[in-house]
Design an enzyme around this catalytic site. Structure first.
Site, PDB file in Angstrom:
ATOM      1  N   LYS A  14       0.832  -1.208   0.000  1.00 25.08           N
ATOM      2  CA  LYS A  14       0.000   0.000   0.000  1.00 25.08           C
ATOM      3  C   LYS A  14       0.867   1.259   0.000  1.00 25.08           C
ATOM      4  O   LYS A  14       0.622   2.204  -0.766  1.00 25.08           O
ATOM      5  CB  LYS A  14      -0.924  -0.009   1.210  1.00 25.08           C
ATOM      6  CG  LYS A  14      -1.959   1.108   1.208  1.00 25.08           C
ATOM      7  CD  LYS A  14      -2.994   0.883   2.316  1.00 25.08           C
ATOM      8  CE  LYS A  14      -3.847  -0.319   2.025  1.00 25.08           C
ATOM      9  NZ  LYS A  14      -4.875  -0.571   3.049  1.00 25.08           N
ATOM     10  N   ARG A  16      -3.687   2.711   8.417  1.00 24.00           N
ATOM     11  CA  ARG A  16      -3.946   1.479   7.650  1.00 24.00           C
ATOM     12  C   ARG A  16      -2.702   0.593   7.621  1.00 24.00           C
ATOM     13  O   ARG A  16      -1.582   1.079   7.598  1.00 24.00           O
ATOM     14  CB  ARG A  16      -4.349   1.822   6.208  1.00 24.00           C
ATOM     15  CG  ARG A  16      -5.574   2.707   6.091  1.00 24.00           C
ATOM     16  CD  ARG A  16      -5.764   3.181   4.661  1.00 24.00           C
ATOM     17  NE  ARG A  16      -6.897   4.081   4.518  1.00 24.00           N
ATOM     18  CZ  ARG A  16      -8.120   3.706   4.158  1.00 24.00           C
ATOM     19  NH1 ARG A  16      -8.366   2.442   3.886  1.00 24.00           N
ATOM     20  NH2 ARG A  16      -9.090   4.584   4.052  1.00 24.00           N
ATOM     21  N   MET A  53      -5.760  -7.654   8.357  1.00 25.20           N
ATOM     22  CA  MET A  53      -5.250  -6.758   9.397  1.00 25.20           C
ATOM     23  C   MET A  53      -6.177  -5.552   9.550  1.00 25.20           C
ATOM     24  O   MET A  53      -7.127  -5.397   8.785  1.00 25.20           O
ATOM     25  CB  MET A  53      -3.820  -6.349   9.073  1.00 25.20           C
ATOM     26  CG  MET A  53      -2.838  -7.502   9.209  1.00 25.20           C
ATOM     27  SD  MET A  53      -1.136  -7.021   8.858  1.00 25.20           S
ATOM     28  CE  MET A  53      -1.191  -6.764   7.100  1.00 25.20           C
ATOM     29  N   ARG A  78      -2.934  -1.641  -6.531  1.00 28.42           N
ATOM     30  CA  ARG A  78      -2.218  -2.903  -6.328  1.00 28.42           C
ATOM     31  C   ARG A  78      -2.543  -3.843  -7.484  1.00 28.42           C
ATOM     32  O   ARG A  78      -3.526  -3.645  -8.194  1.00 28.42           O
ATOM     33  CB  ARG A  78      -2.618  -3.561  -5.006  1.00 28.42           C
ATOM     34  CG  ARG A  78      -4.098  -3.876  -4.866  1.00 28.42           C
ATOM     35  CD  ARG A  78      -4.426  -4.362  -3.472  1.00 28.42           C
ATOM     36  NE  ARG A  78      -5.866  -4.455  -3.253  1.00 28.42           N
ATOM     37  CZ  ARG A  78      -6.422  -4.618  -2.054  1.00 28.42           C
ATOM     38  NH1 ARG A  78      -5.673  -4.695  -0.984  1.00 28.42           N
ATOM     39  NH2 ARG A  78      -7.732  -4.686  -1.930  1.00 28.42           N
ATOM     40  N   HIS A  96      -2.432 -43.919  -1.882  1.00 30.15           N
ATOM     41  CA  HIS A  96      -2.879 -44.602  -3.104  1.00 30.15           C
ATOM     42  C   HIS A  96      -4.035 -43.844  -3.751  1.00 30.15           C
ATOM     43  O   HIS A  96      -4.044 -43.586  -4.962  1.00 30.15           O
ATOM     44  CB  HIS A  96      -3.303 -46.039  -2.769  1.00 30.15           C
ATOM     45  CG  HIS A  96      -3.889 -46.774  -3.930  1.00 30.15           C
ATOM     46  ND1 HIS A  96      -5.251 -46.819  -4.177  1.00 30.15           N
ATOM     47  CD2 HIS A  96      -3.300 -47.444  -4.938  1.00 30.15           C
ATOM     48  CE1 HIS A  96      -5.461 -47.511  -5.275  1.00 30.15           C
ATOM     49  NE2 HIS A  96      -4.295 -47.909  -5.756  1.00 30.15           N
ATOM     50  N   SER A 151      15.905 -42.366 -11.680  1.00 26.65           N
ATOM     51  CA  SER A 151      14.611 -41.696 -11.564  1.00 26.65           C
ATOM     52  C   SER A 151      14.293 -41.609 -10.077  1.00 26.65           C
ATOM     53  O   SER A 151      14.110 -42.645  -9.420  1.00 26.65           O
ATOM     54  CB  SER A 151      13.526 -42.484 -12.303  1.00 26.65           C
ATOM     55  OG  SER A 151      12.288 -41.860 -12.154  1.00 26.65           O
TER      56      SER A 151
END
Length: 886
Positions: free
Chosen positions: A26, A96, A107, A350, A466, A774
């Site tokens: 911000k 802020r 927040m 943003r 599995h 592998s």
């Protein structure tokens, strides 16, 4: 000397876009807009370093901070032509949060800070509106009491609602100046009763309390959870932005709103947004009023009144700012704005959050427009979001009744009737029903039921169990490790707390977040379009790693090739054993007492396996096909019920008692560390001989038909040099024998799966025989940690919550432990055989972070589930681009 406060306003900002880590998202946005000449309310940003200091020093501030705040507050006063705490012309501020990355709603914020019984009179003088001034004052007390003083928001909200009801009784829904003035007194009284203090009236005290509250909100539970989910480091901290208040609720020439430079849902190139006349930001968030569209194009209802129509000049300014900002940031942006008495102020810019579909379209469109290059377009895509374009998804707008939650093992969404066995799944689907297969845990024997079910739900198992592995390979939605499910297969019931779900009841699975819903939930159908193809083409230009798929069937191989796979990195031959009646021949082979009986049973399997391999070669059309010889312990194939044992007894002409005794004798305490993989080949070489003959007969016939074949034969679970030496000799002997029969010769590779720590430590010895490695990272993770991938769900949440583990090691490769073992194996292997082929075939092959690590090790390829191939392609390209940028 360290600087803690950065000013912005009056067409100048101390900070810029390079300082995001210090100023937060911000603060950086406000600084950048100021420097671009865009109208922004003056203010200052307190850096993230202060947040870190605050928590490291028992919630105390650096000594110089107070002086810097006072100095920058004076700059704000000069820029805005008002004074903080002044009774005639007060400057009011918002406080802020602003972390490095967006944490929407996590927040706290405090608005209108600086009001008291004296400054409210100054606000009346400035606005000429008593009602507005006291409404603003009560809003401030209400918000401050909740955010800073910790008083439950419902207390004052209920007083406000009661006041509205009193007005409603008198047929007057609008609160008056007198109502708001009395609310101020009532709210102050709540503070006295709840906190035993007078509401703070000193603006400077209010400011520091507000700043502290925002820093404190970095550590509230919702912010902590959000950081864990989004892998945001705890030590980043948040910045605090102190910004001059501007008001969107000063009458019909004022408004507040949010806009996007492109549509965040579709990605369409058109300005998009909503606004409210005579409103503040919290009114929009509260949802008590319906927002209106910013422009005429966005109107959906005849009654909509666009900003473009009611304030054309302001709309033109907003559109101009949006154009400047998008061209500057070269991305789709999320903008917040306020209009105060016809003057537009920008409050935030943003990068806009968007759907996967929009992300791909925006990236491709911006490349076409010349705004960004192909590299930037690829880096803009979140690899995991690509999944949204390939699977059905639960509609986020739909009503949902969540009954349980497990691990999101395979993405997508599925609805159907609950069934409790593979056989039941087959029977019900034959009747035209859609089913969800619910099991305590699945085994290879359930494959026929899993293949027809819409989705799979298990009480046990992790992300690489599995059920998870097979479901991802099939492209089916699956939720595993749903430990709160009480499954009673006999009674056909699931209990979750005090709720009961019965056989035949409808449930919906959300494989993207692990939630189970009662009943049908509406879904969104995926679509693969030209934009998707374009972004894949861009990615293919930059990636170094080859991408293969773990595929056991022609259908798997076809899906993988369609998504861009360049071969098969793992064909699990045991999965072929469960088709049709093959399991009977497999069981016959396992339970045979003599070599002759075993060979007789294997002879039945030979043509079946050969047919499967021939189909795989055809689908791959010359790309590498890596076939793993039989790996799992034999107990997985054994009959489990009396009916199955008696049925096998009739086929083999052997007594039920003898077969049952044999099955019991083969039981292992810890089968995943027992008689499996190459150990089976040592004990029962005839099994591997049959498989090699099937592989090579199919390969010779395919080659003789004029086709190219690139074949790799993999010996699993090797940890001793003599194992690979003995079994490679077996493979080569049988291969030469078959080639001689067919009168053909072609190159092939024999290698091993590296899945045990000892194999990594003696990789130089193994590489004397192995022509490729592998990495089987599922088992390597199990054996390195000593964690069972099927049982980790019982304690993993505790480990994640207590920060013992940062991520599930079966989802994201553990670089410091398992990764170091891989690095040792690579270094040792290449020291002996410089041209050794290196790949990964564990489920980590579809994880972006793990792919980045494989790139850093200079592996040749990664192999993943067919439906994860696009994720792997994007991730591999991003790994290459990040490497180039270093």
């Amino acid at each position: 000397m360290v600087r803690y406060v950065y000013f912005f306003g009056d067409k100048h900002a101390d900070g810029d876009g390079s300082m995001k880590n210090l100023l937060g998202g911000k603060g950086t946005g406000l600084a950048e807009m100021t420097n671009l000449g865009i109208r922004v309310p003056a203010g200052f940003t307190i850096t993230t370093d202060v947040c870190t200091h605050y928590y490291e020093h028992n919630k105390k501030y650096p000594e110089q901070l107070e002086g810097e705040v006072k100095s920058n507050l004076k700059k704000m006063e000069e820029a805005m032509g008002a004074r903080f705490g002044d009774e005639r012309n007060p400057l009011l501020v918002s406080v802020r949060s602003g972390a490095r990355v967006s944490m929407p709603g996590m927040m706290d914020t405090v608005l209108n800070l600086g009001l008291n019984d004296d400054t409210v009179k100054g606000l009346i003088n400035k606005s000429g509106d008593k009602r507005f001034a006291y409404d603003t004052y009560r809003r401030f007390i209400q918000m401050f009491s909740n955010v800073v003083l910790g008083i439950d928001s419902s207390v004052m909200e209920s007083i406000l609602e009661k006041k509205k009801e009193e007005r409603s009784v008198r047929n007057d829904n609008e609160l008056t100046y007198g109502d708001f003035e009395s609310l101020v007194d009532e709210f102050k009284d709540v503070v006295r009763k709840k906190r035993g203090i007078e509401f703070p009236s000193d603006p400077e005290e209010q400011l520091w309390m507000g700043i502290s509250a925002v820093f404190e909100s970095w550590d509230v539970p919702r912010a902590i959870i959000y950081r864990k989910l989004n892998k945001i480091p705890e030590n980043w901290g948040t910045a605090v932005n102190v910004v001059s208040m501007v008001y969107g609720n000063m009458g019909d020439t004022s408004a507040t709103g949010v806009a996007f430079t492109r549509d965040p849902s579709t990605g369409d190139n058109g300005f998009y947004g909503e606004y409210l006349i005579n409103a503040q930001g919290e009114d929009v968030v509260a949802g008590t009023r319906t927002p209106q569209p910013v422009n005429e194009i966005s109107r959906k209802n005849p009654d909509d009144i666009s900003l473009e129509r009611v304030m054309p000049r302001v709309y033109k300014d907003l559109l101009g700012y949006a154009d400047i900002l998008e061209k500057y940031y070269k991305d789709m942006l999320d903008l917040e704005f306020t209009i105060q008495e016809g003057i537009l102020y920008m409050l935030q810019v943003r990068t806009g959050k968007r759907t996967a579909k929009a992300a791909v379209k925006i990236a491709v469109d911006m490349e076409k427009e010349g705004m960004i290059d192909k590299k930037t377009a690829v880096l803009r895509i979140d690899p995991y979001s690509i999944v949204q374009l390939m699977y059905p998804a639960v509609d986020i707008k739909a009503d949902k009744d969540v009954v349980a939650k497990g691990l999101p093992a395979s993405p997508g969404a599925a609805s159907g009737e609950v069934v409790f066995s593979a056989e039941e799944a087959e029977e019900e689907t034959k009747k035209g029903k859609k089913v969800i297969l619910v099991r305590i845990e699945t085994s290879p024997e359930d494959i026929h039921g899993m293949s027809v079910a819409e989705g799979i739900l298990t009480a046990r198992g992790g992300m690489t169990s599995h059920a998870a592995v097979v479901a991802r390979g099939m492209g089916k939605c699956a939720i595993t490790g749903c430990s709160f499910l009480g499954i009673n297969e006999k009674n056909g019931e699931i209990t979750v707390g005090d709720r009961i779900i019965k056989r035949g009841d409808i449930v919906t699975l959300n494989g993207s977040n692990g939630e189970v819903y009662s009943g049908y939930v509406s879904m969104v159908t995926p679509e693969i379009n030209e934009d998707f193809k374009s972004i894949m083409e861009f990615a293919n230009e930059f990636r170094k790693l080859k991408i293969r798929a773990n595929a056991d069937t022609p259908e798997d191989a076809r899906v993988a090739r369609n998504y861009g796979a360049e071969g098969i990195g793992l064909c699990r031959t045991e999965h072929m054993f469960f088709k049709g009646d093959r399991i009977k021949a497999v069981r016959e082979m396992i339970l045979s007492e003599t070599l002759e009986e075993r060979r007789k049973a294997l002879a039945k399997l030979l043509p079946m396996q050969k047919s499967d391999f021939l189909k795989l070669y055809s689908e791959m059309k010359g790309y590498s096909v890596n076939i793993r010889l039989l790996d799992p312990p034999l107990h997985e194939f054994l009959p489990k019920t009396e009916k199955e044992i008696r049925e096998l007894s009739d086929i083999m002409h052997v007594s039920y008692e003898r077969l049952k005794a044999k099955a019991i004798s083969l039981h292992e305490v810890n089968p995943m560390l027992g008689h499996r993989g190459c150990r089976l080949g040592v004990s029962y070489p005839e099994i591997y001989e049959m498989q090699v003959r099937a592989i090579m007969e199919a390969a010779c016939e395919f080659h003789n038909s004029g086709n190219k074949i690139t074949l790799e034969i993999m010996i699993p679970v090797v940890s001793i040099y003599e194992e690979i030496k003995l079994l490679k000799e077996l493979v080569n002997k049988k291969t030469k024998e078959v080639m001689k029969e067919y009168g053909v010769e072609f190159e092939y590779l024999v290698g091993t799966m590296i899945e045990l720590p000892r194999a990594c430590m003696i990789a130089d010895e193994i590489a004397k025989e192995a022509e490729f490695f592998s990495f089987g990272t599922n088992d390597l993770t199990q054996t390195a940690f000593g964690f069972s991938r099927d049982d980790i769900g019982s304690f993993l949440p505790d480990y994640l919550n207590k920060n013992i583990l940062k991520t599930d090691p079966f989802i994201e490769l553990d670089r410091s432990g398992v990764g170091e073992l891989m690095k040792i194996a690579v270094d040792k292997g290449t020291s002996v055989r410089r041209d050794i082929k290196l790949g990964i075939c564990g489920e980590h092959g579809g994880n972006p972070s793990s792919i980045e690590f494989c790139h850093s090790l200079n592996l040749n390829y990664v192999s993943c589930s067919p439906y994860m191939v696009p994720i792997a392609i994007i991730s591999a390209a991003q790994a290459s681009l990040k490497d180039l940028s270093k």
